[in-house]
Design a protein around this motif. Sequence first.
Motif, PDB file in Angstrom:
ATOM      1  N   ARG A 154       4.271  -4.256 -32.148  1.00  0.00           N
ATOM      2  CA  ARG A 154       2.923  -4.350 -32.716  1.00  0.00           C
ATOM      3  C   ARG A 154       1.867  -3.927 -31.697  1.00  0.00           C
ATOM      4  O   ARG A 154       0.891  -3.253 -32.038  1.00  0.00           O
ATOM      5  N   TRP A 155       2.055  -4.325 -30.445  1.00  0.00           N
ATOM      6  CA  TRP A 155       1.102  -3.988 -29.385  1.00  0.00           C
ATOM      7  C   TRP A 155       1.044  -2.474 -29.162  1.00  0.00           C
ATOM      8  O   TRP A 155      -0.027  -1.901 -28.989  1.00  0.00           O
ATOM      9  N   ARG A 156       2.229  -1.860 -29.208  1.00  0.00           N
ATOM     10  CA  ARG A 156       2.302  -0.408 -29.032  1.00  0.00           C
ATOM     11  C   ARG A 156       1.965   0.352 -30.319  1.00  0.00           C
ATOM     12  O   ARG A 156       1.868   1.575 -30.302  1.00  0.00           O
ATOM     13  N   ALA A 157       1.799  -0.381 -31.420  1.00  0.00           N
ATOM     14  CA  ALA A 157       1.487   0.232 -32.715  1.00  0.00           C
ATOM     15  C   ALA A 157       2.507   1.298 -33.096  1.00  0.00           C
ATOM     16  O   ALA A 157       2.152   2.414 -33.498  1.00  0.00           O
ATOM     17  N   VAL A 158       3.793   0.958 -32.954  1.00  0.00           N
ATOM     18  CA  VAL A 158       4.863   1.891 -33.306  1.00  0.00           C
ATOM     19  C   VAL A 158       4.864   2.073 -34.822  1.00  0.00           C
ATOM     20  O   VAL A 158       4.945   1.088 -35.564  1.00  0.00           O
ATOM     21  N   PRO A 159       4.760   3.309 -35.293  1.00  0.00           N
ATOM     22  CA  PRO A 159       4.686   3.535 -36.743  1.00  0.00           C
ATOM     23  C   PRO A 159       5.867   2.919 -37.493  1.00  0.00           C
ATOM     24  O   PRO A 159       6.989   2.904 -36.995  1.00  0.00           O
ATOM     25  N   VAL A 160       5.607   2.410 -38.649  1.00  0.00           N
ATOM     26  CA  VAL A 160       6.573   1.796 -39.570  1.00  0.00           C
ATOM     27  C   VAL A 160       7.071   0.453 -39.026  1.00  0.00           C
ATOM     28  O   VAL A 160       6.965  -0.578 -39.696  1.00  0.00           O
ATOM     29  N   LEU A 161       7.627   0.452 -37.806  1.00  0.00           N
ATOM     30  CA  LEU A 161       8.166  -0.792 -37.243  1.00  0.00           C
ATOM     31  C   LEU A 161       7.067  -1.821 -37.031  1.00  0.00           C
ATOM     32  O   LEU A 161       7.248  -3.012 -37.304  1.00  0.00           O
ATOM     33  N   SER A 162       5.917  -1.375 -36.550  1.00  0.00           N
ATOM     34  CA  SER A 162       4.795  -2.287 -36.350  1.00  0.00           C
ATOM     35  C   SER A 162       4.358  -2.913 -37.665  1.00  0.00           C
ATOM     36  O   SER A 162       4.119  -4.125 -37.748  1.00  0.00           O
ATOM     37  N   GLN A 163       4.285  -2.108 -38.701  1.00  0.00           N
ATOM     38  CA  GLN A 163       3.893  -2.624 -40.017  1.00  0.00           C
ATOM     39  C   GLN A 163       4.951  -3.575 -40.582  1.00  0.00           C
ATOM     40  O   GLN A 163       4.618  -4.575 -41.219  1.00  0.00           O
ATOM     41  N   ALA A 164       6.222  -3.259 -40.334  1.00  0.00           N
ATOM     42  CA  ALA A 164       7.296  -4.122 -40.815  1.00  0.00           C
ATOM     43  C   ALA A 164       7.231  -5.496 -40.148  1.00  0.00           C
ATOM     44  O   ALA A 164       7.416  -6.535 -40.807  1.00  0.00           O
TER      45      ALA A 164
END
Length: 234
Positions: free
Chosen positions: A47-57
């Motif tokens: 979440r901190w790195r705002a990794v696409p898709v995984l952060s939202q999951a």
Amino acid sequence: MSTDLLTLLTDQGWALALAKGCALTIAAALGGTALGGVMGFPMAVLRWRAVPVLSQAVAVYSGLVRGVPGLLVIYLIFFGGVQAVETLLHLGGNSAILGFVMAVIAIGLISCAYSVEVFRAALQAIPRGQVEAALAVGMSDLVAFRRIIAPLALRHALGGLNNVWQMTVKDTSLVSVVGLQELMRVAAIAAGVTRSALVFYILAAALYLAITLISQALFLRAEKALNLSFGGRS
């Protein structure tokens, strides 16, 4: 009254039963908190790195678990995953171990949802300049994370983790509904058998309070130690 209480606790063995229940409560809380922390920290990094898709999951998972009653999560885990866990761990029908493992998993998933937010806030509290300085002196991303980011995040997160731990200890009382004989379950059984409900629920409350106070003191000592290690004041 004191003589009757002493008889209940010693002659009838309820003191030992409460002690075992208390130990099981602490063990389940420790296991659940550890599991929640191990899962929660990498999720918080995503979440901190705002990794696409995984952060939202991760955000959906955290919001969903925090948005429903803990008891509902425990029911879903117990009645939806018992067979899978028993098969995976080859428990062979050992209901006592299975019940404890399922309790740790359920409590861990709840703890994880809150730990994610604690760790994410801690990571966001790290001054960007310190991270940039670490990279500027030649540290790789991995080394900077291990030597700079993770220690600072732990320092910022400790107060929040204290709250998560206190909540987790109290959440262990919820697993009494599925038969695990932790402190609350033992107190309820004793109350029914002896018809002294007020006595045993007060004893249970005193034991929960003792766990809370001791835990609070330990976390305060840990915070002081971390402050000293970072050059802060005790």
